[in-house]
Design a protein around this motif. Structure first.
Motif, short mmCIF file in Angstrom:
data_model
loop_
_atom_site.label_atom_id
_atom_site.label_comp_id
_atom_site.label_asym_id
_atom_site.label_seq_id
_atom_site.Cartn_x
_atom_site.Cartn_y
_atom_site.Cartn_z
N ASN A 195 24.60 133.85 10.88
CA ASN A 195 25.10 132.90 11.34
C ASN A 195 25.10 131.52 10.05
OD1 ASN A 195 27.38 131.75 12.38
ND2 ASN A 195 25.36 130.64 13.93
N CYS A 196 25.37 131.49 8.73
CA CYS A 196 25.83 130.20 7.83
C CYS A 196 27.07 130.48 7.45
CB CYS A 196 24.98 131.03 6.05
SG CYS A 196 22.88 131.89 7.03
N ALA A 197 28.00 128.71 7.14
CA ALA A 197 28.68 128.52 6.89
C ALA A 197 28.82 128.81 4.97
CB ALA A 197 29.62 127.15 7.25
N PRO A 198 30.24 129.82 5.17
CA PRO A 198 30.08 130.06 3.92
C PRO A 198 30.43 128.96 2.69
CG PRO A 198 32.02 131.13 4.55
CD PRO A 198 30.94 130.13 6.14
N SER A 199 29.96 128.24 3.41
CA SER A 199 30.90 126.87 2.48
C SER A 199 30.61 126.43 2.00
CB SER A 199 32.02 125.78 2.90
OG SER A 199 32.46 124.76 1.84
N PHE A 222 23.24 119.54 -2.23
CA PHE A 222 23.27 120.87 -1.95
C PHE A 222 25.09 121.58 -2.59
CE2 PHE A 222 23.56 119.98 2.35
CZ PHE A 222 24.49 119.68 2.81
N ARG A 223 24.97 122.27 -2.92
CA ARG A 223 27.03 122.74 -3.33
C ARG A 223 27.65 123.28 -2.59
NH1 ARG A 223 28.11 128.19 -6.88
NH2 ARG A 223 26.12 128.66 -5.73
N VAL A 224 29.35 122.59 -2.32
CA VAL A 224 29.90 123.04 -1.64
C VAL A 224 31.61 123.48 -2.19
CG1 VAL A 224 31.96 122.05 0.41
CG2 VAL A 224 29.03 120.75 0.48
N ILE A 225 31.67 124.40 -1.47
CA ILE A 225 32.53 125.47 -1.89
C ILE A 225 34.14 125.38 -1.14
CG2 ILE A 225 31.81 126.55 -3.69
CD1 ILE A 225 31.62 128.87 -2.02
#
Length: 247
Positions: A195-199, A222-225
């Motif tokens: 359950n991890c947010a793909p962003s 951390f990266r945010v896409i």
């Protein structure tokens, strides 16, 4: 006043100049050693004993001589064949190849002289030494044959407690090559696909609810896409520069 004959004059001139007509100091001449050099390079033309298979443990436990004469000691007529790892190969100032042999617990030195420094040895021995020197290389398991020799201890790398060496090496065979350098470690695995947010592709932060703030998570920078459904659901990247929870 003494005079030189034509022949003597020619000989003295030949010593001062190379065959190309330039001064000898301009020629590339191999540097050779001095201490016990005839013994080290078989230029004393000894009658050597037959090859005997031995171990590093046996050789390094031989009693060291009380003194080292310029001439060959009786034990230095022995030729030994060892099975060992080659830990180091280094060119020395006297043009020898300095080889450190190891059985995993003990080390000793073997040396391969330059063909420019053994000119008075018999031809068959010179050929042996030359072939052996050309074959020397780092090796996890090698068979090394050489003549027993006691050196002076002067802090040599790999020197045995009694300073015994195989000098010169007469034969070298690599049985098992040294393994190549270990590859770099693989990159860390991606975060769990639970359950991890793909962003947030490099960390695992569950999507809301609840709505989280940076103080609620242990991650920083951390990266945010944004090319995913529901980008940055927790609004960690307030300035939309692609970095979440910048410290």
């Amino acid at each position: 006043m003494a005079t030189l004959s034509v022949g003597a004059l020619a000989a003295s001139t030949a010593l001062a100049f190379g065959s190309a007509g330039g001064p000898r100091s301009h020629q590339r001449v191999a540097l050779c050693g001095a201490e016990r050099w005839a013994v080290k390079t078989l230029q004393d033309r000894p009658r050597l004993l037959p090859v005997h298979t031995a171990s590093i443990a046996y050789l390094v436990s031989r009693p060291a001589p009380l003194g080292l004469p310029a001439t060959r000691l009786p034990f230095e007529r022995h030729v030994f064949r060892l099975h060992a790892a080659v830990e180091l190969i280094r060119s020395e100032a006297d043009s020898d190849l300095h080889v450190v042999l190891s059985d995993g617990e003990r080390t000793m030195i073997a040396e391969a002289p330059s063909g420019s420094c053994d000119g008075a040895a018999v031809l068959a021995r010179r050929k042996q030494m030359s072939r052996a020197r050309a074959a020397v290389r780092a090796c996890a398991s090698a068979t090394v044959t050489g003549v027993a020799f006691f050196d002076y201890r002067h802090g040599q790398t790999g020197v045995a407690p009694n300073a015994i060496e195989l000098h010169p090496i007469l034969d070298f065979k690599c049985e098992t090559a040294s393994p190549p350098p270990a590859p770099p470690p693989p990159p860390p695995p991606p975060p769990s696909s639970g359950n991890c947010a793909p962003s947030y592709p490099d960390v695992c932060i569950p999507p809301p609810p609840p709505d989280l703030d940076c103080k609620d998570i242990p991650y920083r920078n951390f990266r945010v896409i944004y090319d995913v459904p529901d980008p940055d659901p927790h609004h960690f990247d307030g300035d939309h520069d692609g970095i979440g929870c910048e410290s």
